[in-house]
Design a protein around this motif. Sequence first.
Motif, PDB file in Angstrom:
ATOM      1  N   ASN A  90      -3.461  -9.544   6.018  1.00  0.00           N
ATOM      2  CA  ASN A  90      -3.355  -8.118   6.330  1.00  0.00           C
ATOM      3  C   ASN A  90      -2.678  -7.912   7.681  1.00  0.00           C
ATOM      4  O   ASN A  90      -1.855  -7.011   7.838  1.00  0.00           O
ATOM      5  CB  ASN A  90      -4.737  -7.463   6.325  1.00  0.00           C
ATOM      6  CG  ASN A  90      -5.321  -7.345   4.929  1.00  0.00           C
ATOM      7  OD1 ASN A  90      -4.623  -7.563   3.938  1.00  0.00           O
ATOM      8  ND2 ASN A  90      -6.597  -7.011   4.843  1.00  0.00           N
ATOM      9  N   VAL A  91      -3.051  -8.731   8.637  1.00  0.00           N
ATOM     10  CA  VAL A  91      -2.446  -8.650   9.971  1.00  0.00           C
ATOM     11  C   VAL A  91      -0.945  -8.938   9.883  1.00  0.00           C
ATOM     12  O   VAL A  91      -0.131  -8.238  10.499  1.00  0.00           O
ATOM     13  CB  VAL A  91      -3.124  -9.636  10.944  1.00  0.00           C
ATOM     14  CG1 VAL A  91      -2.272  -9.847  12.193  1.00  0.00           C
ATOM     15  CG2 VAL A  91      -4.510  -9.132  11.330  1.00  0.00           C
ATOM     16  N   ALA A  93       1.005  -8.507   7.277  1.00  0.00           N
ATOM     17  CA  ALA A  93       1.663  -7.376   6.611  1.00  0.00           C
ATOM     18  C   ALA A  93       1.846  -6.214   7.587  1.00  0.00           C
ATOM     19  O   ALA A  93       2.930  -5.614   7.659  1.00  0.00           O
ATOM     20  CB  ALA A  93       0.836  -6.929   5.400  1.00  0.00           C
ATOM     21  N   ALA A  94       0.816  -5.904   8.339  1.00  0.00           N
ATOM     22  CA  ALA A  94       0.887  -4.785   9.286  1.00  0.00           C
ATOM     23  C   ALA A  94       1.900  -5.083  10.391  1.00  0.00           C
ATOM     24  O   ALA A  94       2.682  -4.207  10.786  1.00  0.00           O
ATOM     25  CB  ALA A  94      -0.493  -4.514   9.884  1.00  0.00           C
ATOM     26  N   THR A  95       1.905  -6.307  10.875  1.00  0.00           N
ATOM     27  CA  THR A  95       2.831  -6.696  11.932  1.00  0.00           C
ATOM     28  C   THR A  95       4.273  -6.548  11.471  1.00  0.00           C
ATOM     29  O   THR A  95       5.123  -6.019  12.195  1.00  0.00           O
ATOM     30  CB  THR A  95       2.566  -8.151  12.364  1.00  0.00           C
ATOM     31  OG1 THR A  95       1.213  -8.252  12.824  1.00  0.00           O
ATOM     32  CG2 THR A  95       3.509  -8.555  13.488  1.00  0.00           C
ATOM     33  N   ARG A  97       5.429  -4.553   9.055  1.00  0.00           N
ATOM     34  CA  ARG A  97       5.760  -3.133   8.907  1.00  0.00           C
ATOM     35  C   ARG A  97       5.964  -2.473  10.274  1.00  0.00           C
ATOM     36  O   ARG A  97       6.854  -1.638  10.434  1.00  0.00           O
ATOM     37  CB  ARG A  97       4.663  -2.379   8.173  1.00  0.00           C
ATOM     38  CG  ARG A  97       4.483  -2.732   6.719  1.00  0.00           C
ATOM     39  CD  ARG A  97       5.691  -2.419   5.890  1.00  0.00           C
ATOM     40  NE  ARG A  97       5.546  -2.874   4.515  1.00  0.00           N
ATOM     41  CZ  ARG A  97       5.302  -4.108   4.120  1.00  0.00           C
ATOM     42  NH1 ARG A  97       5.129  -5.068   5.001  1.00  0.00           N
ATOM     43  NH2 ARG A  97       5.235  -4.411   2.844  1.00  0.00           N
ATOM     44  N   LEU A  98       5.130  -2.843  11.218  1.00  0.00           N
ATOM     45  CA  LEU A  98       5.239  -2.214  12.541  1.00  0.00           C
ATOM     46  C   LEU A  98       6.538  -2.617  13.228  1.00  0.00           C
ATOM     47  O   LEU A  98       7.119  -1.840  13.980  1.00  0.00           O
ATOM     48  CB  LEU A  98       4.039  -2.587  13.416  1.00  0.00           C
ATOM     49  CG  LEU A  98       2.735  -1.850  13.077  1.00  0.00           C
ATOM     50  CD1 LEU A  98       1.541  -2.493  13.764  1.00  0.00           C
ATOM     51  CD2 LEU A  98       2.840  -0.384  13.466  1.00  0.00           C
ATOM     52  N   THR A 100       9.415  -3.093  11.858  1.00  0.00           N
ATOM     53  CA  THR A 100      10.569  -2.373  11.312  1.00  0.00           C
ATOM     54  C   THR A 100      10.706  -0.984  11.916  1.00  0.00           C
ATOM     55  O   THR A 100      11.748  -0.348  11.770  1.00  0.00           O
ATOM     56  CB  THR A 100      10.447  -2.199   9.781  1.00  0.00           C
ATOM     57  OG1 THR A 100       9.366  -1.313   9.500  1.00  0.00           O
ATOM     58  CG2 THR A 100      10.218  -3.513   9.095  1.00  0.00           C
TER      59      THR A 100
ATOM     60  N   PHE B   6      -6.872   0.665   6.640  1.00  0.00           N
ATOM     61  CA  PHE B   6      -5.891  -0.190   7.316  1.00  0.00           C
ATOM     62  C   PHE B   6      -4.634  -0.349   6.461  1.00  0.00           C
ATOM     63  O   PHE B   6      -3.500  -0.244   6.967  1.00  0.00           O
ATOM     64  CB  PHE B   6      -6.528  -1.551   7.604  1.00  0.00           C
ATOM     65  CG  PHE B   6      -5.625  -2.505   8.331  1.00  0.00           C
ATOM     66  CD1 PHE B   6      -5.527  -2.470   9.711  1.00  0.00           C
ATOM     67  CD2 PHE B   6      -4.890  -3.457   7.632  1.00  0.00           C
ATOM     68  CE1 PHE B   6      -4.704  -3.359  10.394  1.00  0.00           C
ATOM     69  CE2 PHE B   6      -4.065  -4.339   8.303  1.00  0.00           C
ATOM     70  CZ  PHE B   6      -3.975  -4.297   9.688  1.00  0.00           C
ATOM     71  N   THR B  10      -0.793   0.827   7.109  1.00  0.00           N
ATOM     72  CA  THR B  10       0.246  -0.207   7.064  1.00  0.00           C
ATOM     73  C   THR B  10       1.377   0.195   6.117  1.00  0.00           C
ATOM     74  O   THR B  10       2.557   0.079   6.464  1.00  0.00           O
ATOM     75  CB  THR B  10      -0.357  -1.548   6.608  1.00  0.00           C
ATOM     76  OG1 THR B  10      -1.306  -1.970   7.584  1.00  0.00           O
ATOM     77  CG2 THR B  10       0.718  -2.607   6.461  1.00  0.00           C
ATOM     78  N   ALA B  13       3.487   2.805   7.572  1.00  0.00           N
ATOM     79  CA  ALA B  13       4.281   2.346   8.724  1.00  0.00           C
ATOM     80  C   ALA B  13       5.700   1.998   8.280  1.00  0.00           C
ATOM     81  O   ALA B  13       6.632   2.010   9.081  1.00  0.00           O
ATOM     82  CB  ALA B  13       3.625   1.133   9.385  1.00  0.00           C
ATOM     83  N   ARG B  33      -4.405  -7.853  -3.744  1.00  0.00           N
ATOM     84  CA  ARG B  33      -5.752  -8.004  -3.170  1.00  0.00           C
ATOM     85  C   ARG B  33      -6.458  -6.661  -3.016  1.00  0.00           C
ATOM     86  O   ARG B  33      -7.663  -6.558  -3.186  1.00  0.00           O
ATOM     87  CB  ARG B  33      -5.687  -8.688  -1.798  1.00  0.00           C
ATOM     88  CG  ARG B  33      -5.354 -10.165  -1.837  1.00  0.00           C
ATOM     89  CD  ARG B  33      -5.680 -10.800  -0.501  1.00  0.00           C
ATOM     90  NE  ARG B  33      -5.157 -10.011   0.628  1.00  0.00           N
ATOM     91  CZ  ARG B  33      -3.890 -10.034   1.056  1.00  0.00           C
ATOM     92  NH1 ARG B  33      -3.025 -10.799   0.451  1.00  0.00           N
ATOM     93  NH2 ARG B  33      -3.512  -9.310   2.085  1.00  0.00           N
ATOM     94  N   THR B  84      -4.589  -3.864  14.548  1.00  0.00           N
ATOM     95  CA  THR B  84      -3.980  -5.125  14.145  1.00  0.00           C
ATOM     96  C   THR B  84      -4.206  -6.193  15.209  1.00  0.00           C
ATOM     97  O   THR B  84      -4.566  -7.331  14.909  1.00  0.00           O
ATOM     98  CB  THR B  84      -2.467  -4.933  13.919  1.00  0.00           C
ATOM     99  OG1 THR B  84      -2.269  -3.954  12.901  1.00  0.00           O
ATOM    100  CG2 THR B  84      -1.813  -6.235  13.500  1.00  0.00           C
TER     101      THR B  84
END
Lengths: 114, 114
Positions: A90-91, A93-95, A97-98, A100, B6, B10, B13, B33, B84
């Motif tokens: 999850n981290v 994926a978020a990283t 997206r952030l 971009t 979350f 994401t 984002a 997931r 994150t």
Amino acid sequence: MREPTFMILTALAGEPLHGYGLITEVARLSDGRVSLRPGTLYGALDRLVDAGLVAVEREEVVDGRLRRYYRLAEGGADLLAAETERMRRNVAAATARLKTRTHRGAPRLSGGTA
Amino acid sequence: MREPTFMILTALAGEPLHGYGLITEVARLSDGRVSLRPGTLYGALDRLVDAGLVAVEREEVVDGRLRRYYRLAEGGADLLAAETERMRRNVAAATARLKTRTHRGAPRLSGGTA
DNA sequence: ACCAATATATCGGGTGCCAAGATATAGCGG
DNA sequence: CCGCTATATCTTGGCACCCGATATATTGGT
């Protein structure tokens, strides 16, 4: 799994601890980010023991005060490992997206300024 | 913050999405997931808009069906980045503790083999 | 005609967390 | 001696958030 439970399992992954020791250890290993409250801690411990993820290691009496030590059971370690891996993804994926996102203004989509 | 929230932040984002698009996008970027349910999604969106973390971008009507697009507000992006980073540290702490565990039997404590 | 996919909305219930306070012992400062 | 802090566990009440289920409406496939 929520953060307090995750940190309890993480703390117990190092060594068996009693309740109050968990409060201080979780605060330490999270650099003060997670402050476990009694209501959260003992409720979570009861739940985790009930689920077989944590077990009571032993009980001591020191200066008239009871210390009940808890240890991580096998199932608890497996769950913690799985949960850690899930969070890691999850981290990631978020990283991604952030990254971009332009750091000022709206994100540029496929069209650009064309 | 819990996992569905979350993942919603994401997904947003990357680009603005409407509710149903969020369900499919969250499933995609989590490799299946996280399966967002309507009750979870729309409740979360109302809450996030209310908190100023997400805003309604625009509304379209396609084939008689409404599409309400949501975008990540500045506060939402900041919160997602902070969350994150927090998770990244928790993952690091858990990974470190799990590594110290012997993969069969009890964990070795401070003494080691000395 | 029926079912799946698209798309949003609402309600009831449960889980897990938190605030707060109760209980008990020991040490220290006033 | 009294109050405060630290150590240590336990209980209660309430809330936030999620989930399952259901409702509604349109389009298209079988």
